[in-house]
Design a protein around this motif. Structure first.
Motif, PDB file in Angstrom:
ATOM      1  N   ILE A  16       1.036  -1.232  -0.066  1.00 19.48           N
ATOM      2  CA  ILE A  16       0.461  -0.045  -0.250  1.00 19.48           C
ATOM      3  C   ILE A  16       0.902   0.992  -0.214  1.00 19.48           C
ATOM      4  CG2 ILE A  16      -1.962   1.081   1.062  1.00 19.48           C
ATOM      5  CD1 ILE A  16      -2.344  -2.023   2.604  1.00 19.48           C
ATOM      6  N   ASN A  17       1.005   2.210  -0.815  1.00 25.51           N
ATOM      7  CA  ASN A  17       1.410   3.384  -1.187  1.00 25.51           C
ATOM      8  C   ASN A  17       3.236   3.292  -0.943  1.00 25.51           C
ATOM      9  OD1 ASN A  17      -0.755   4.679  -1.493  1.00 25.51           O
ATOM     10  ND2 ASN A  17      -0.426   5.052   0.678  1.00 25.51           N
ATOM     11  N   GLY A  18       3.312   1.707  -1.799  1.00 25.51           N
ATOM     12  CA  GLY A  18       4.916   1.740  -1.682  1.00 25.51           C
ATOM     13  C   GLY A  18       5.107   0.452   0.096  1.00 25.51           C
ATOM     14  N   ILE A  19       4.897   0.554   0.730  1.00 24.46           N
ATOM     15  CA  ILE A  19       5.195  -0.163   1.669  1.00 24.46           C
ATOM     16  C   ILE A  19       4.615  -1.411   1.929  1.00 24.46           C
ATOM     17  CG2 ILE A  19       5.433   0.067   4.368  1.00 24.46           C
ATOM     18  CD1 ILE A  19       4.447   3.248   3.481  1.00 24.46           C
ATOM     19  N   LEU A  77      -2.992  -4.868  -3.760  1.00 20.28           N
ATOM     20  CA  LEU A  77      -3.757  -5.160  -2.426  1.00 20.28           C
ATOM     21  C   LEU A  77      -4.256  -6.254  -2.301  1.00 20.28           C
ATOM     22  CD1 LEU A  77      -4.954  -1.855  -3.266  1.00 20.28           C
ATOM     23  CD2 LEU A  77      -4.566  -2.023  -0.907  1.00 20.28           C
ATOM     24  N   VAL A  78      -4.537  -6.533  -1.274  1.00 23.69           N
ATOM     25  CA  VAL A  78      -6.016  -8.178  -1.466  1.00 23.69           C
ATOM     26  C   VAL A  78      -6.700  -8.059  -0.034  1.00 23.69           C
ATOM     27  CG1 VAL A  78      -5.596 -10.599  -0.590  1.00 23.69           C
ATOM     28  CG2 VAL A  78      -3.300  -8.816  -1.134  1.00 23.69           C
ATOM     29  N   PRO A  79      -7.813  -7.000  -1.073  1.00 20.17           N
ATOM     30  CA  PRO A  79      -8.891  -6.809  -0.063  1.00 20.17           C
ATOM     31  C   PRO A  79      -9.885  -8.633   0.259  1.00 20.17           C
ATOM     32  CG  PRO A  79      -9.148  -5.636  -2.254  1.00 20.17           C
ATOM     33  CD  PRO A  79      -8.050  -6.524  -2.520  1.00 20.17           C
ATOM     34  N   ASP A  80     -10.836  -7.902   1.427  1.00 19.13           N
ATOM     35  CA  ASP A  80     -11.462  -8.986   1.784  1.00 19.13           C
ATOM     36  C   ASP A  80     -12.752  -9.456   0.942  1.00 19.13           C
ATOM     37  OD1 ASP A  80     -10.319  -9.665   4.422  1.00 19.13           O
ATOM     38  OD2 ASP A  80     -11.309  -7.447   5.255  1.00 19.13           O
ATOM     39  N   LYS A 113      -6.185   0.182  11.823  1.00 14.70           N
ATOM     40  CA  LYS A 113      -5.487   1.769  11.059  1.00 14.70           C
ATOM     41  C   LYS A 113      -5.972   1.770   9.490  1.00 14.70           C
ATOM     42  CE  LYS A 113      -2.046   5.281  11.011  1.00 14.70           C
ATOM     43  NZ  LYS A 113      -0.844   5.124  11.401  1.00 14.70           N
ATOM     44  N   MET A 114      -5.172   0.474   9.656  1.00 13.45           N
ATOM     45  CA  MET A 114      -4.982   0.211   8.028  1.00 13.45           C
ATOM     46  C   MET A 114      -6.599  -0.132   7.227  1.00 13.45           C
ATOM     47  SD  MET A 114      -2.879  -1.017   5.392  1.00 13.45           S
ATOM     48  CE  MET A 114      -1.709  -1.426   6.286  1.00 13.45           C
ATOM     49  N   ASP A 115      -7.613  -0.177   7.738  1.00 13.74           N
ATOM     50  CA  ASP A 115      -8.876  -0.651   6.546  1.00 13.74           C
ATOM     51  C   ASP A 115      -9.218   0.636   6.755  1.00 13.74           C
ATOM     52  OD1 ASP A 115      -8.541  -2.718   6.032  1.00 13.74           O
ATOM     53  OD2 ASP A 115      -9.889  -3.622   7.870  1.00 13.74           O
ATOM     54  N   ASN A 116      -9.494   1.827   7.870  1.00 16.49           N
ATOM     55  CA  ASN A 116     -10.360   3.013   8.497  1.00 16.49           C
ATOM     56  C   ASN A 116      -9.862   4.081   7.961  1.00 16.49           C
ATOM     57  OD1 ASN A 116     -12.579   2.079  10.146  1.00 16.49           O
ATOM     58  ND2 ASN A 116     -11.080   1.099  11.272  1.00 16.49           N
ATOM     59  N   ILE A 117      -8.645   3.955   7.860  1.00 21.43           N
ATOM     60  CA  ILE A 117      -8.238   5.531   6.756  1.00 21.43           C
ATOM     61  C   ILE A 117      -7.198   4.781   5.524  1.00 21.43           C
ATOM     62  CG2 ILE A 117      -5.606   6.344   7.663  1.00 21.43           C
ATOM     63  CD1 ILE A 117      -6.502   5.960  11.291  1.00 21.43           C
ATOM     64  N   ILE A 118      -5.895   4.475   5.981  1.00 17.46           N
ATOM     65  CA  ILE A 118      -5.437   3.736   4.771  1.00 17.46           C
ATOM     66  C   ILE A 118      -5.625   3.572   3.542  1.00 17.46           C
ATOM     67  CG2 ILE A 118      -2.798   3.005   4.021  1.00 17.46           C
ATOM     68  CD1 ILE A 118      -2.251   2.817   6.676  1.00 17.46           C
ATOM     69  N   LYS A 119      -6.547   1.930   3.819  1.00 15.68           N
ATOM     70  CA  LYS A 119      -7.021   2.068   2.422  1.00 15.68           C
ATOM     71  C   LYS A 119      -8.331   2.757   1.949  1.00 15.68           C
ATOM     72  CE  LYS A 119      -5.640  -2.886   2.032  1.00 15.68           C
ATOM     73  NZ  LYS A 119      -6.836  -4.068   2.907  1.00 15.68           N
ATOM     74  N   LEU A 122      -7.271   5.275  -0.008  1.00 19.15           N
ATOM     75  CA  LEU A 122      -6.527   5.148  -1.325  1.00 19.15           C
ATOM     76  C   LEU A 122      -7.223   4.560  -1.532  1.00 19.15           C
ATOM     77  CD1 LEU A 122      -3.951   3.955  -2.835  1.00 19.15           C
ATOM     78  CD2 LEU A 122      -4.191   1.517  -1.632  1.00 19.15           C
ATOM     79  N   TYR A 123      -8.344   3.873  -1.421  1.00 20.06           N
ATOM     80  CA  TYR A 123      -9.787   3.329  -2.199  1.00 20.06           C
ATOM     81  C   TYR A 123     -10.506   4.306  -3.029  1.00 20.06           C
ATOM     82  CZ  TYR A 123      -9.173  -1.679  -1.120  1.00 20.06           C
ATOM     83  OH  TYR A 123      -8.997  -2.606  -0.749  1.00 20.06           O
ATOM     84  N   ILE A 124     -10.653   5.844  -2.378  1.00 18.92           N
ATOM     85  CA  ILE A 124     -11.357   6.418  -2.664  1.00 18.92           C
ATOM     86  C   ILE A 124     -10.714   7.509  -3.881  1.00 18.92           C
ATOM     87  CG2 ILE A 124     -12.177   8.318  -1.955  1.00 18.92           C
ATOM     88  CD1 ILE A 124     -13.896   7.074   0.832  1.00 18.92           C
ATOM     89  N   ALA A 125      -9.481   7.805  -3.581  1.00 21.58           N
ATOM     90  CA  ALA A 125      -8.479   8.707  -4.436  1.00 21.58           C
ATOM     91  C   ALA A 125      -8.792   7.839  -5.489  1.00 21.58           C
ATOM     92  CB  ALA A 125      -7.214   8.405  -3.577  1.00 21.58           C
TER      93      ALA A 125
END
Length: 178
Positions: A16-19, A77-80, A113-119, A122-125
């Motif tokens: 995610i974002n290169g990390i 990415l690996v969404p559920d 944090k990953m699902d509620n903020i980072i992902k 990213l998904y919205i952007a």
């Protein structure tokens, strides 16, 4: 030197974002919630022009009409679960290249944090139309659609906004004590 390409079936690796992020196997409640929502959506989509992709499916967030950056394919990415309609995806190697219409993540203790903020950002952007976050601790469903965020209870009938007549209710789900 450690082998960074090593893959253990009990570890999910995604970029995610290169990390590079690695997640342990989820709690059984994750599977209980996943089974319910996956089955509901799969049954609804039967005979429709949308494809439902299950967990452990690598996703490269890119327009399948444009050339794919091979480096991005190595950092999926690996969404559920996610849905792509109207065949707007391409299979490249083991990755689906697409901007999904719908993505659902189920929160685990290690992924809050990953699902509620980072992902979510990213998904919205990247242009995902609808993003759901299911939280079996709080028994809530957060729906992000058209710039708005709404929170529902597992008791509610929650509309999948990208479809006219699909709702999901997790009222009768049997969760393990955590």
């Amino acid at each position: 030197m450690p082998n960074l390409d090593y893959h253990d079936d009990n570890i999910t690796v995604e970029w995610i974002n290169g990390i590079k992020y690695m997640s342990p196997s989820p709690h059984p409640n994750h599977g209980v919630v996943y089974k319910k929502i996956f089955t509901r959506i799969a049954n609804y989509l039967e005979g429709k022009s949308c494809e439902l992709f299950p967990d452990k499916t690598d996703l490269c967030l890119a327009n399948p009409e444009s050339p794919v950056n091979i480096a991005d394919l190595k950092k999926p990415l690996v969404p559920d679960l996610f849905v792509v309609c109207d065949n707007k995806f391409e299979l490249v190697g083991n990755s689906i290249v697409a901007i999904p219409d719908f993505v659902c993540e189920i929160v685990s203790p290690s992924s809050v944090k990953m699902d509620n903020i980072i992902k979510k950002e990213l998904y919205i952007a990247k242009g995902v139309k609808e993003y759901w976050i299911l939280d079996y601790f709080d028994k809530t469903i957060t729906v992000c659609f058209k710039g708005k965020e709404s929170v529902f209870s597992f008791e509610d009938e929650v509309k999948v906004n990208i479809f006219n007549d699909l709702t999901v209710c997790l009222r009768d789900i049997r969760l393990f004590e955590v």
